[in-house]
Design a protein around this motif. Structure first.
Motif, PDB file in Angstrom:
ATOM      1  N   VAL A  23       0.872  -1.175   0.000  1.00 52.84           N
ATOM      2  CA  VAL A  23       0.000   0.000   0.000  1.00 52.84           C
ATOM      3  C   VAL A  23       0.903   1.217   0.000  1.00 52.84           C
ATOM      4  CG1 VAL A  23      -1.940  -1.130   1.162  1.00 52.84           C
ATOM      5  CG2 VAL A  23      -0.146  -0.030   2.524  1.00 52.84           C
ATOM      6  N   GLU A  24       0.354   2.377  -0.300  1.00 57.52           N
ATOM      7  CA  GLU A  24       1.166   3.573  -0.462  1.00 57.52           C
ATOM      8  C   GLU A  24       1.971   3.900   0.790  1.00 57.52           C
ATOM      9  OE1 GLU A  24       3.018   6.528  -2.388  1.00 57.52           O
ATOM     10  OE2 GLU A  24       1.575   5.147  -3.293  1.00 57.52           O
ATOM     11  N   GLN A  25       1.427   3.595   1.969  1.00 63.44           N
ATOM     12  CA  GLN A  25       2.082   3.986   3.221  1.00 63.44           C
ATOM     13  C   GLN A  25       3.179   3.024   3.661  1.00 63.44           C
ATOM     14  OE1 GLN A  25      -1.199   3.561   2.848  1.00 63.44           O
ATOM     15  NE2 GLN A  25      -1.995   5.672   2.868  1.00 63.44           N
ATOM     16  N   LEU A  26       3.257   1.845   3.055  1.00 61.99           N
ATOM     17  CA  LEU A  26       4.192   0.815   3.517  1.00 61.99           C
ATOM     18  C   LEU A  26       5.190   0.469   2.415  1.00 61.99           C
ATOM     19  CD1 LEU A  26       5.082  -1.301   5.626  1.00 61.99           C
ATOM     20  CD2 LEU A  26       3.386  -2.862   4.619  1.00 61.99           C
ATOM     21  N   LEU A  27       6.480   0.556   2.751  1.00 60.12           N
ATOM     22  CA  LEU A  27       7.547   0.178   1.842  1.00 60.12           C
ATOM     23  C   LEU A  27       8.312  -0.989   2.449  1.00 60.12           C
ATOM     24  CD1 LEU A  27       9.361   0.650  -0.660  1.00 60.12           C
ATOM     25  CD2 LEU A  27      10.690   2.263   0.739  1.00 60.12           C
ATOM     26  N   LEU A  28       8.365  -2.108   1.726  1.00 55.43           N
ATOM     27  CA  LEU A  28       9.104  -3.284   2.160  1.00 55.43           C
ATOM     28  C   LEU A  28      10.241  -3.538   1.183  1.00 55.43           C
ATOM     29  CD1 LEU A  28       6.148  -5.693   3.009  1.00 55.43           C
ATOM     30  CD2 LEU A  28       7.437  -4.241   4.582  1.00 55.43           C
ATOM     31  N   GLY A  29      11.358  -4.028   1.699  1.00 55.28           N
ATOM     32  CA  GLY A  29      12.497  -4.296   0.833  1.00 55.28           C
ATOM     33  C   GLY A  29      13.254  -5.524   1.272  1.00 55.28           C
ATOM     34  N   ARG A  44       9.481   0.463   5.968  1.00 55.32           N
ATOM     35  CA  ARG A  44       9.156   1.825   6.376  1.00 55.32           C
ATOM     36  C   ARG A  44       7.644   1.986   6.321  1.00 55.32           C
ATOM     37  NH1 ARG A  44       7.946   6.999   4.653  1.00 55.32           N
ATOM     38  NH2 ARG A  44       9.113   8.709   5.664  1.00 55.32           N
ATOM     39  N   LEU A  45       7.070   2.428   7.434  1.00 59.93           N
ATOM     40  CA  LEU A  45       5.620   2.601   7.527  1.00 59.93           C
ATOM     41  C   LEU A  45       5.309   4.052   7.853  1.00 59.93           C
ATOM     42  CD1 LEU A  45       2.711   1.488   7.645  1.00 59.93           C
ATOM     43  CD2 LEU A  45       3.118   1.018  10.085  1.00 59.93           C
ATOM     44  N   GLU A  46       4.545   4.699   6.985  1.00 57.39           N
ATOM     45  CA  GLU A  46       4.124   6.072   7.233  1.00 57.39           C
ATOM     46  C   GLU A  46       2.894   6.041   8.135  1.00 57.39           C
ATOM     47  OE1 GLU A  46       2.988  10.141   4.768  1.00 57.39           O
ATOM     48  OE2 GLU A  46       3.896   8.426   3.742  1.00 57.39           O
ATOM     49  N   LEU A  47       3.039   6.541   9.356  1.00 56.34           N
ATOM     50  CA  LEU A  47       1.948   6.518  10.328  1.00 56.34           C
ATOM     51  C   LEU A  47       0.904   7.577  10.021  1.00 56.34           C
ATOM     52  CD1 LEU A  47       4.160   6.141  13.526  1.00 56.34           C
ATOM     53  CD2 LEU A  47       3.012   4.325  12.241  1.00 56.34           C
ATOM     54  N   MET A  48       1.376   8.714   9.603  1.00 50.85           N
ATOM     55  CA  MET A  48       0.527   9.831   9.200  1.00 50.85           C
ATOM     56  C   MET A  48       1.395  10.753   8.362  1.00 50.85           C
ATOM     57  SD  MET A  48       0.390  11.996  12.778  1.00 50.85           S
ATOM     58  CE  MET A  48      -0.056  10.542  13.719  1.00 50.85           C
ATOM     59  N   GLU A  49       0.827  11.751   7.779  1.00 53.14           N
ATOM     60  CA  GLU A  49       1.637  12.663   6.983  1.00 53.14           C
ATOM     61  C   GLU A  49       2.701  13.319   7.855  1.00 53.14           C
ATOM     62  OE1 GLU A  49       1.201  16.445   3.910  1.00 53.14           O
ATOM     63  OE2 GLU A  49      -0.575  15.585   4.863  1.00 53.14           O
ATOM     64  N   GLY A  50       3.953  13.128   7.481  1.00 57.94           N
ATOM     65  CA  GLY A  50       5.054  13.738   8.219  1.00 57.94           C
ATOM     66  C   GLY A  50       5.584  12.899   9.364  1.00 57.94           C
ATOM     67  N   ALA A  51       5.142  11.648   9.527  1.00 60.04           N
ATOM     68  CA  ALA A  51       5.648  10.795  10.605  1.00 60.04           C
ATOM     69  C   ALA A  51       5.705   9.354  10.120  1.00 60.04           C
ATOM     70  CB  ALA A  51       4.781  10.896  11.845  1.00 60.04           C
ATOM     71  N   ALA A  52       6.833   8.694  10.361  1.00 59.28           N
ATOM     72  CA  ALA A  52       7.011   7.319   9.908  1.00 59.28           C
ATOM     73  C   ALA A  52       7.960   6.592  10.842  1.00 59.28           C
ATOM     74  CB  ALA A  52       7.565   7.297   8.474  1.00 59.28           C
ATOM     75  N   ILE A  53       7.850   5.252  10.827  1.00 53.95           N
ATOM     76  CA  ILE A  53       8.814   4.405  11.519  1.00 53.95           C
ATOM     77  C   ILE A  53       9.514   3.551  10.472  1.00 53.95           C
ATOM     78  CG2 ILE A  53       7.668   4.357  13.753  1.00 53.95           C
ATOM     79  CD1 ILE A  53       6.374   1.717  12.952  1.00 53.95           C
ATOM     80  N   ARG A  54      10.746   3.143  10.774  1.00 52.09           N
ATOM     81  CA  ARG A  54      11.539   2.383   9.817  1.00 52.09           C
ATOM     82  C   ARG A  54      12.409   1.382  10.560  1.00 52.09           C
ATOM     83  NH1 ARG A  54      15.296   7.559   7.985  1.00 52.09           N
ATOM     84  NH2 ARG A  54      16.455   7.802   9.937  1.00 52.09           N
ATOM     85  N   ALA A  55      12.808   0.312   9.867  1.00 50.86           N
ATOM     86  CA  ALA A  55      13.651  -0.700  10.484  1.00 50.86           C
ATOM     87  C   ALA A  55      14.358  -1.503   9.390  1.00 50.86           C
ATOM     88  CB  ALA A  55      12.841  -1.632  11.371  1.00 50.86           C
ATOM     89  N   PHE A  58      21.122  -4.520  13.039  1.00 48.59           N
ATOM     90  CA  PHE A  58      19.718  -4.162  13.263  1.00 48.59           C
ATOM     91  C   PHE A  58      19.634  -2.661  13.490  1.00 48.59           C
ATOM     92  CE2 PHE A  58      16.374  -3.200  16.428  1.00 48.59           C
ATOM     93  CZ  PHE A  58      15.259  -3.500  15.657  1.00 48.59           C
ATOM     94  N   THR A  59      18.708  -2.009  12.792  1.00 47.48           N
ATOM     95  CA  THR A  59      18.466  -0.576  12.973  1.00 47.48           C
ATOM     96  C   THR A  59      16.960  -0.337  12.988  1.00 47.48           C
ATOM     97  OG1 THR A  59      20.510   0.060  11.830  1.00 47.48           O
ATOM     98  CG2 THR A  59      18.815   1.735  12.011  1.00 47.48           C
ATOM     99  N   ALA A  60      16.490   0.488  13.901  1.00 51.08           N
ATOM    100  CA  ALA A  60      15.068   0.848  13.951  1.00 51.08           C
ATOM    101  C   ALA A  60      14.958   2.300  14.384  1.00 51.08           C
ATOM    102  CB  ALA A  60      14.298  -0.044  14.917  1.00 51.08           C
ATOM    103  N   GLY A  61      14.010   3.035  13.775  1.00 47.01           N
ATOM    104  CA  GLY A  61      13.928   4.447  14.119  1.00 47.01           C
ATOM    105  C   GLY A  61      12.621   5.104  13.744  1.00 47.01           C
ATOM    106  N   LEU A  62      12.573   6.383  14.089  1.00 49.90           N
ATOM    107  CA  LEU A  62      11.412   7.253  13.878  1.00 49.90           C
ATOM    108  C   LEU A  62      11.831   8.418  13.002  1.00 49.90           C
ATOM    109  CD1 LEU A  62       8.506   8.328  14.703  1.00 49.90           C
ATOM    110  CD2 LEU A  62       9.686   9.491  16.605  1.00 49.90           C
TER     111      LEU A  62
END
Length: 760
Positions: free
Chosen positions: A430-436, A458-469, A526-530
């Motif tokens: 979906v547009e908000q979720l990027l998998l690789g 990478r998951l976009e939680l809302m416009e201007g905010a996302a989490i990634r790992a 391992f890396t995870a962030g906001l």
């Protein structure tokens, strides 16, 4: 300030530029992804973008120092007395070794140094990329991927990737004159550089950049208490560096282009070894200080063709890199030759060469779910490493003091081949979720095959905010330099000067002391962030990382004692008393937290403000130390060597850059606060306190395209802590050493500089 310093400042220049600069958060990146059109904040892994202008604005004429004061995750230790470390300029990332960071130029693997760091300094045992061979005037931007990426790029990308993007303009030109001098009146540095772009054919370009720099040495050695005079030279080396860089492309119709880029650098530098006391040689009744001088030719280039084959994007390229260093030592003697000894010696040299063939196919998946990209390709790599013996007088008997040079017990001219294939997929369900995901297989002719993989999200939680790992595996192949290096030189051991032989792992003497064939390092990352932003010019990122490395390659301790002497004597060796070699002796875990925050915007129609802050916290621990399999009483690594791996780099760093432009006037402030670090500079383990530096600059646009300005680095004259146990080494060093080799701020103190820049 000296008269020279006043003259330099009178010719001055500017730091900040009034031109509107690109927002690094919205900069389209090419590192860590093979998809096109992705901004830095949209990446699944942390990527920092540093513009060439930002690098130049620091006032540091060499790239390593500039990045050290701009990026929290980058460290550049300012070695002062170690020839192989002080005269080459690699950086570290996330507290790991310099050779655990992969360096690319325009996305292509850069060749490493032929010179191996065998001294007691950060990066001990590594042969990394010398960033001083790439002129700042040629750099458009640098992309720093703070994540393991071996599954995408192959060996070495354990800590991350530094991708240097060269200028590729078809018009316009720039030029710069730079001068600096320390508060104490030494270290005078002058630089002249220029860059120009020319149009080629219909839509092509040729960009040419040149740079020439000369610097005099600095010396912060204390008075030698044995002789009541300064006997050592401890500080920045004397150096001259001249570089040329080219970047070109020429369209082949509407769907393809041929391209090429490359650099050529000549670098001559020197610094002092340990002082030899009066009576050591009859040629020097008052004692002498040997000077070690490497003369380096470095060349790297790539030619290729890229274009579209229907919906496919294809790229085929051939790269070549060569680093050749010839060593000499002067103001010295070979005491075995008595009064007949020369005072200057050709110490031999080393050459490393690399050939890399790359082929990549990439296909945008525009019609699949919400889009994505798939890429596949292969790589062939040929490496060679050669050691040239020095003059016989240099290694006769006890050898030339300071650096007896190269005289391998067996001729050294080694090479190997490596093949690789990879598959790299990114998909948006979906547009908000990027998998690789990426998988890569590398096969080396000397140690066999290795498979690595990497998963990203990478998951976009809302416009201007996302989490990634991200999570993945990596490896670092043992370099040819680590497997085959052989030399004899002087070194400090427990506060006294000794002669040490560094032997290849296949040497019978090294085998008798516990050496074995080197294995590749293996890692899990391992890396995870906001991610927040960009929102009205503001962005914020926070990332946690953990890197576990098994079979880490390290240079062993300087092994000595009766057992070692007996083995050396049995082999007929009398010109050194201690031995070291490379070993997979340790496992480590490094973890940390990295924060970045940026804001830039207009305060008024002619007033712009830019603020950037970053923080990094790093902690490395030793998980396993393997015993010496042959001589258990002689550990492969002692405390000093272990600290270089675990605690000798700052535990934390805070950076801040602020610039204000109002009409033709600008002012800039840079702050760097380094945390504590622990090392064993002489005999005792010591924790050195954190230090803060503040740099200030101002400039004025005197007329269109020309700016003049002044700056001061280390405004408050911060200096590293002094060594606590100097008194225990008076007999060997006279209390000459002001600090250890690990300081990130250097020894120079306050420095004034000026720049004159012109753009056409």
């Amino acid at each position: 300030m000296s008269a020279v310093g006043v003259a330099i400042l009178a010719s001055g220049t500017a730091q900040a530029q009034t031109e509107t600069r690109p927002d690094p958060d919205n900069e389209i990146i090419v590192t860590g992804t093979r998809a096109s059109g992705r901004a830095a904040l949209e990446s699944s892994a942390p990527v920092d973008v540093v513009s060439g202008d930002t690098i130049a604005d620091t006032g540091f004429p060499d790239l390593g120092r500039a990045l050290n004061f701009l990026q929290p995750s980058v460290n550049f230790a300012r070695a002062a007395t170690t020839a192989t470390a002080a005269n080459t300029k690699p950086v570290t990332l996330r507290g790991l070794s310099p050779d655990q960071t992969l360096v690319l130029v325009n996305g292509k693997r850069r060749h490493a140094n032929a010179v191996l760091n065998v001294n007691n300094s950060i990066g001990r045992g590594s042969a990394a990329v010398d960033l001083d061979t790439i002129p700042e005037s040629a750099i458009e931007r640098i992309e720093i991927l703070r994540d393991g990426a071996a599954a995408q790029y192959g060996s070495d990308a354990i800590a991350g990737v530094v991708n240097i993007i060269l200028k590729s303009n078809a018009s316009g030109a720039s030029a710069e004159l730079f001068g600096s001098v320390t508060e104490e009146g030494d270290g005078e540095t002058g630089l002249a550089s220029a860059s120009a772009g020319l149009a080629l054919g219909d839509g092509g370009h040729l960009t040419v950049s040149v740079s020439a720099r000369a610097q005099r040495p600095t010396n912060r050695a204390f008075v030698d208490q044995r002789f009541n005079r300064v006997t050592y030279r401890i500080g920045d080396p004397k150096a001259s560096v001249a570089s040329l860089a080219l970047d070109t492309a020429l369209p082949l119709g509407n769907a393809a282009e041929i391209y090429g880029f490359g650099t050529l650098t000549r670098k001559i530098s020197n610094n002092g070894a340990g002082f030899r006391v009066p009576g050591f040689s009859p040629i020097y009744p008052d004692g002498f200080l040997p000077i070690i001088e490497p003369r380096i030719w470095d060349v790297g280039g790539t030619v290729g063709v890229r274009g579209d084959i229907g919906a496919l994007k294809a790229d085929l390229s051939q790269s070549f890199g060569s680093n050749e260093a010839d060593f000499s030592v002067f103001d010295t003697a070979n005491v075995s030759l008595g009064l007949a000894s020369p005072t200057r010696f050709n110490s031999g040299g080393v050459t490393y060469r690399q050939y890399v063939t790359d082929f990549t196919l990439s296909l945008p998946l525009d019609g699949v779910l919400a889009g994505g990209n798939i890429a596949a390709g292969g790589q062939y790599r040929h490496e060679s490493y050669k050691i040239r013996s020095g003059d016989p007088n240099a290694y006769f008997g006890t050898g030339a003091d300071g650096f007896a040079g190269f005289n391998p017990r067996n001729p050294t001219n080694e090479s190997r081949n490596a093949w690789a294939a990879f598959l790299d997929l990114e998909l948006r369900p979906v547009e908000q979720l990027l998998l690789g995901g990426a998988i890569r297989y590398d096969d080396y002719g000397d140690f066999g095959g290795k498979t690595t993989w990497r998963a990203t999200s990478r998951l976009e939680l809302m416009e201007g905010a996302a989490i990634r790992a991200t999570y993945g595996t990596g490896f670092k192949a043992p370099s040819l330099q680590q497997q085959y290096f052989s030399a004899v030189q002087g070194a400090l051991s427990a506060g006294r000067l000794v002669t040490v032989g560094t032997l290849p792992v296949g040497d019978p003497v090294a085998r008798a002391l516990g050496a074995s064939d080197l294995k590749p390092e293996r890692s899990r990352n391992f890396t995870a962030g906001l991610v927040v932003g960009p929102i009205d010019g503001f962005s914020f990122t926070a990332d946690y990382f953990r890197i576990r490395i098994k079979d880490r390659i390290a240079l062993s301790e300087q092994l000595g004692g009766a057992a070692v002497v007996n083995i050396l004597t049995a082999a007929g060796i009398t010109n050194f008393q201690q031995v070291r070699f490379f070993t997979n002796a340790i496992d480590t875990t490094t973890r940390g937290v990295e924060l970045t925050a940026r804001w830039q915007g207009d305060l008024a129609p002619d007033t712009q403000l830019s603020l950037t802050a970053g923080y990094g916290w790093f902690k490395s621990r030793l998980d396993t130390l393997r015993p010496n399999p042959v001589l258990p009483a002689l550990p492969l690594l002692n405390m000093k060597s272990i600290l270089f791996v675990t605690e000798a780099q700052p535990k934390s760093k805070f950076t801040f850059q602020g610039s204000l432009t109002h009409g033709a006037f600008d002012v800039g402030v840079n702050v760097a606060a380094f945390g504590t670090y622990t090392s064993q500079p002489l005999t005792a383990v010591q924790t050195f306190g954190g230090k803060e530096t503040v740099d200030v600059s101002m400039g004025y646009k005197i007329f269109d395209g020309v700016r003049v300005g002044l700056g001061v680095q280390n405004l408050f004259d911060a200096r590293p802590d002094t060594i606590d146990d100097q008194v225990l080494a008076i007999a060997a060093t006279g209390g000459s050493f002001p600090t250890g080799e690990e300081t990130p701020i250097g020894l120079n103190g306050r420095t004034w500089y000026a720049r004159l820049t012109a753009r056409f």
